[in-house]
Design a protein around this motif. Structure first.
Motif, PDB file in Angstrom:
ATOM      1  N   LEU A 432       0.834  -1.199   0.000  1.00  0.00           N
ATOM      2  CA  LEU A 432       0.000   0.000   0.000  1.00  0.00           C
ATOM      3  C   LEU A 432       0.871   1.253   0.000  1.00  0.00           C
ATOM      4  N   ALA A 433       1.946   1.237   0.747  1.00  0.00           N
ATOM      5  CA  ALA A 433       2.865   2.377   0.776  1.00  0.00           C
ATOM      6  C   ALA A 433       3.521   2.585  -0.580  1.00  0.00           C
ATOM      7  N   GLU A 434       3.866   1.487  -1.231  1.00  0.00           N
ATOM      8  CA  GLU A 434       4.483   1.599  -2.561  1.00  0.00           C
ATOM      9  C   GLU A 434       3.507   2.190  -3.557  1.00  0.00           C
ATOM     10  N   ARG A 435       2.251   1.776  -3.483  1.00  0.00           N
ATOM     11  CA  ARG A 435       1.232   2.342  -4.371  1.00  0.00           C
ATOM     12  C   ARG A 435       1.071   3.837  -4.084  1.00  0.00           C
ATOM     13  N   ARG A 436       1.145   4.229  -2.848  1.00  0.00           N
ATOM     14  CA  ARG A 436       0.996   5.652  -2.506  1.00  0.00           C
ATOM     15  C   ARG A 436       2.049   6.498  -3.205  1.00  0.00           C
ATOM     16  N   HIS A 437       3.271   6.015  -3.245  1.00  0.00           N
ATOM     17  CA  HIS A 437       4.358   6.783  -3.858  1.00  0.00           C
ATOM     18  C   HIS A 437       4.312   6.708  -5.385  1.00  0.00           C
ATOM     19  N   GLU A 438       3.982   5.549  -5.894  1.00  0.00           N
ATOM     20  CA  GLU A 438       3.950   5.363  -7.354  1.00  0.00           C
ATOM     21  C   GLU A 438       2.845   6.189  -7.998  1.00  0.00           C
ATOM     22  N   PHE A 439       1.683   6.271  -7.340  1.00  0.00           N
ATOM     23  CA  PHE A 439       0.513   6.899  -7.960  1.00  0.00           C
ATOM     24  C   PHE A 439       0.144   8.235  -7.304  1.00  0.00           C
ATOM     25  N   VAL A 440       1.087   8.842  -6.622  1.00  0.00           N
ATOM     26  CA  VAL A 440       0.810  10.138  -6.003  1.00  0.00           C
ATOM     27  C   VAL A 440       0.313  11.115  -7.071  1.00  0.00           C
ATOM     28  N   GLY A 441      -0.764  11.811  -6.757  1.00  0.00           N
ATOM     29  CA  GLY A 441      -1.311  12.784  -7.690  1.00  0.00           C
ATOM     30  C   GLY A 441      -2.169  12.195  -8.791  1.00  0.00           C
ATOM     31  N   GLU A 442      -2.400  10.888  -8.773  1.00  0.00           N
ATOM     32  CA  GLU A 442      -3.204  10.245  -9.816  1.00  0.00           C
ATOM     33  C   GLU A 442      -4.603   9.879  -9.340  1.00  0.00           C
ATOM     34  N   GLY A 443      -4.933  10.213  -8.093  1.00  0.00           N
ATOM     35  CA  GLY A 443      -6.292  10.036  -7.611  1.00  0.00           C
ATOM     36  C   GLY A 443      -6.655   8.632  -7.174  1.00  0.00           C
ATOM     37  N   LEU A 444      -5.679   7.783  -6.876  1.00  0.00           N
ATOM     38  CA  LEU A 444      -5.966   6.401  -6.507  1.00  0.00           C
ATOM     39  C   LEU A 444      -5.944   6.151  -5.000  1.00  0.00           C
ATOM     40  N   ARG A 445      -5.308   7.024  -4.242  1.00  0.00           N
ATOM     41  CA  ARG A 445      -5.029   6.749  -2.834  1.00  0.00           C
ATOM     42  C   ARG A 445      -6.300   6.507  -2.017  1.00  0.00           C
ATOM     43  N   TRP A 446      -7.313   7.337  -2.161  1.00  0.00           N
ATOM     44  CA  TRP A 446      -8.537   7.214  -1.378  1.00  0.00           C
ATOM     45  C   TRP A 446      -9.186   5.856  -1.591  1.00  0.00           C
ATOM     46  N   PHE A 447      -9.275   5.427  -2.846  1.00  0.00           N
ATOM     47  CA  PHE A 447      -9.888   4.144  -3.148  1.00  0.00           C
ATOM     48  C   PHE A 447      -9.020   2.983  -2.668  1.00  0.00           C
ATOM     49  N   ASP A 448      -7.681   3.165  -2.692  1.00  0.00           N
ATOM     50  CA  ASP A 448      -6.795   2.128  -2.165  1.00  0.00           C
ATOM     51  C   ASP A 448      -7.045   1.914  -0.669  1.00  0.00           C
ATOM     52  N   LEU A 449      -7.195   2.996   0.066  1.00  0.00           N
ATOM     53  CA  LEU A 449      -7.437   2.886   1.500  1.00  0.00           C
ATOM     54  C   LEU A 449      -8.762   2.191   1.794  1.00  0.00           C
ATOM     55  N   ILE A 450      -9.780   2.499   1.012  1.00  0.00           N
ATOM     56  CA  ILE A 450     -11.090   1.884   1.214  1.00  0.00           C
ATOM     57  C   ILE A 450     -11.038   0.397   0.875  1.00  0.00           C
ATOM     58  N   ARG A 451     -10.466   0.068  -0.272  1.00  0.00           N
ATOM     59  CA  ARG A 451     -10.455  -1.320  -0.742  1.00  0.00           C
ATOM     60  C   ARG A 451      -9.669  -2.223   0.206  1.00  0.00           C
ATOM     61  N   THR A 452      -8.606  -1.696   0.809  1.00  0.00           N
ATOM     62  CA  THR A 452      -7.769  -2.505   1.691  1.00  0.00           C
ATOM     63  C   THR A 452      -8.248  -2.485   3.138  1.00  0.00           C
ATOM     64  N   GLY A 453      -9.326  -1.757   3.419  1.00  0.00           N
ATOM     65  CA  GLY A 453      -9.852  -1.710   4.774  1.00  0.00           C
ATOM     66  C   GLY A 453      -9.048  -0.855   5.727  1.00  0.00           C
ATOM     67  N   LYS A 454      -8.173   0.003   5.195  1.00  0.00           N
ATOM     68  CA  LYS A 454      -7.287   0.816   6.022  1.00  0.00           C
ATOM     69  C   LYS A 454      -7.792   2.239   6.223  1.00  0.00           C
ATOM     70  N   VAL A 455      -8.927   2.578   5.624  1.00  0.00           N
ATOM     71  CA  VAL A 455      -9.310   3.982   5.568  1.00  0.00           C
ATOM     72  C   VAL A 455      -9.618   4.570   6.942  1.00  0.00           C
ATOM     73  N   GLU A 456     -10.348   3.850   7.783  1.00  0.00           N
ATOM     74  CA  GLU A 456     -10.756   4.420   9.070  1.00  0.00           C
ATOM     75  C   GLU A 456      -9.557   4.627   9.984  1.00  0.00           C
ATOM     76  N   GLN A 457      -8.724   3.613  10.116  1.00  0.00           N
ATOM     77  CA  GLN A 457      -7.551   3.726  10.972  1.00  0.00           C
ATOM     78  C   GLN A 457      -6.579   4.781  10.443  1.00  0.00           C
ATOM     79  N   THR A 458      -6.317   4.735   9.138  1.00  0.00           N
ATOM     80  CA  THR A 458      -5.340   5.652   8.543  1.00  0.00           C
ATOM     81  C   THR A 458      -5.796   7.093   8.649  1.00  0.00           C
ATOM     82  N   MET A 459      -7.031   7.371   8.258  1.00  0.00           N
ATOM     83  CA  MET A 459      -7.487   8.748   8.232  1.00  0.00           C
ATOM     84  C   MET A 459      -7.673   9.314   9.643  1.00  0.00           C
ATOM     85  N   SER A 460      -8.125   8.503  10.566  1.00  0.00           N
ATOM     86  CA  SER A 460      -8.306   8.992  11.935  1.00  0.00           C
ATOM     87  C   SER A 460      -6.983   9.404  12.555  1.00  0.00           C
TER      88      SER A 460
END
Length: 502
Positions: A432-460
């Motif tokens: 997930l961290a690698e995807r964050r750096h590879e696709f920075v600015g491409e609009g994928l991060r939010w959906f990556d967090l949701i799909r992997t179940g990390k959104v609540e913990q990460t964003m909080s």
């Protein structure tokens, strides 16, 4: 799609009145008298494509800005994107949210109209069977594309599979996410069967949907549906379809039509569009009348930076700073950081030290006549993404691959980025961290967090660390979805129930 967008926008069938559920996309009289030649059908199909024009801007405004990649607190008055980043509850009238609903349904209505006309007249007008099948495949791909975009942002949405009158549209309720998914999957299976490969298109048509784009999208659909449901009626349904996704990704890989470029910057080079990384992109051209260039390159870029470089205002308004958290997670020598992010500049003797994303800006190609006329394409699916999605499926238990395959994929991507240290036994968090750096600015991060179940913990935790309770709202899992636009609620009071949390 360079000529797709130009032709579509030159037609009278793309009037501004066809933007929401209580309007017909194309009048019955126009449809009945228009689809009479092969060229009519070609231009009608181009009209279906035209609704993708704003898709990249939407990703940057509703996904990138929503994520932990940007700390986009406005310092120049309230901006429409500020509530997106700060998790405001009053987003039902936000223009970005409204645009996501209306533009996707405009595309769906046009696809329904096209497919209905193709069924009624296609065989007598288009004598080439392969052409008819390809046209149907393109329209069904796009319809699935629009519906998938809708359920990721809104969850349950009205499922409309045919041309309907305005009165009927006002009575169609939201369908379950499961039903919409089934419809999407049916369309994409057909599209993958009917469409040619990218290599079979002439150069002028490379931007059209191809069979590998349909398979890539279908694989992502299966992955998204496999994500956790998070206790909301969103896109995740815990279906565990990782194997189904990998099969599709392997078919794209086995086509040998795509490969990783040696240069990260080369992927986004204005002179190397439709390169070997590109599975599907949205194409733009500059200098046309009416204007059909891109607007997404300046969305995250402050006007004062353009002005500091001697250019006129481009429309990026004030800065949307990259978060300190993202800046601190890049490894030393990672070339993706400097390529994607501008770290400070001086304008009118005033230093701006906050970083911002400038990934798609080429200062040698800044439009001089209209800020809405950039010539660069937006890559929707690129090969690196597909490989890393495959790795994610393997880490979720998909058969046919092993941990070493994941390591090989991730390390090859890292090596291109200039990182010499290799990883072994790559974890989900590392991927997930690698995807964050590879696709920075491409609009994928939010959906990556949701799909992997990390959104609540990460964003909080990110909100607490980045904002410290100053301006941002506390994160609530209901904010995984956006609200139904108030304009749609007003159309038929009581027909839709607003998403929880708003």
């Amino acid at each position: 799609m360079r000529k797709i967008l130009y032709i579509a926008l030159s037609l009278g069938i793309l009037s501004s009145c066809d933007i929401d559920l209580n309007q017909q996309p194309i009048s019955k009289a126009t449809s009945d008298t228009y689809f009479l030649t092969v060229n009519d059908f070609t231009q009608g199909l181009n009209a279906v494509y035209s609704s993708v024009r704003g898709y990249p801007d939407r990703l940057l405004n509703l996904s990138e800005t929503r994520s932990d990649n940007l700390y986009a607190i406005s310092d120049g008055g309230v901006r429409d994107w500020e509530g997106i980043n700060s998790f405001h509850k009053t987003l039902d009238a936000n223009p970005y949210v409204t645009e996501a609903w209306q533009s996707n349904y405009t595309g769906i209505f046009r696809a329904n109209n096209f497919l209905q006309q193709l069924q009624a007249k296609g065989e007598s007008v288009i004598l080439d069977t392969d052409m008819r099948m390809q046209m149907e495949g393109e329209a069904r791909f796009l319809r699935a594309f629009y519906y998938f975009d809708l359920i990721r942002y809104f969850g349950e949405v009205p499922l409309i599979d045919r041309v309907v009158e305005a009165a009927e549209a006002k009575e169609i309720p939201r369908s379950s996410v499961s039903d919409v998914y089934n419809f999407i999957i049916e369309d994409l299976i057909a599209a993958a069967d009917y469409l040619p490969a990218k290599s079979e298109y002439e150069n002028g048509d490379k931007g059209r949907a191809n069979k590998h784009a349909a398979k890539a999208l279908l694989g992502l659909v299966y992955m998204t549906r496999s994500g956790p449901d998070l206790g909301i009626k969103g896109a995740g349904m815990n279906t565990g379809e990782w194997n189904e996704a990998v099969v599709l990704f392997n078919e794209v890989i086995a086509s040998n039509e795509y490969s990783l470029l040696d240069s990260y910057a080369g992927i986004f080079d204005y002179t190397k569009e439709n390169n070997d990384e590109v599975i599907f992109n949205i194409e733009y051209t500059t200098g046309a009348t009416p204007v059909v260039g891109a607007t997404f390159p300046w969305v995250l870029v402050p006007d004062t930076w353009f002005q500091s470089k001697g250019f006129a205002t481009q429309g990026g308004l004030t800065i949307r700073p990259v978060s300190a958290d993202l800046m601190n997670t890049f490894q030393e020598n990672d070339i993706r950081k400097d390529f994607s992010i501008q770290q400070g500049y001086v304008h009118a003797s005033v230093a701006e030290n906050r970083p911002f994303i400038k990934k798609f800006v080429d200062l040698d190609n800044v439009p001089t006549t209209s800020r809405m006329d950039w010539p660069i394409n937006y890559i929707v699916f690129r090969y690196t993404d597909l490989l890393l999605l495959k790795a994610e499926c393997v880490l979720n238990g998909a058969a046919g691959s092993v941990a070493q395959d994941v390591d090989a994929i991730v390390n090859k991507v890292r090596q291109r980025a200039g990182i010499s240290a290799t990883l072994t036994d790559v974890t989900k968090d590392e991927l997930l961290a690698e995807r964050r750096h590879e696709f920075v600015g491409e609009g994928l991060r939010w959906f990556d967090l949701i799909r992997t179940g990390k959104v609540e913990q990460t964003m909080s935790s990110w909100i607490q660390a980045e904002d410290g309770g100053r301006q941002m709202q506390s994160f609530n899992v209901n904010y995984v979805l956006y609200p139904i636009p108030q304009s749609e609620l007003n159309t038929s009071p009581g027909l839709y129930e607003q998403n929880p949390g708003y």
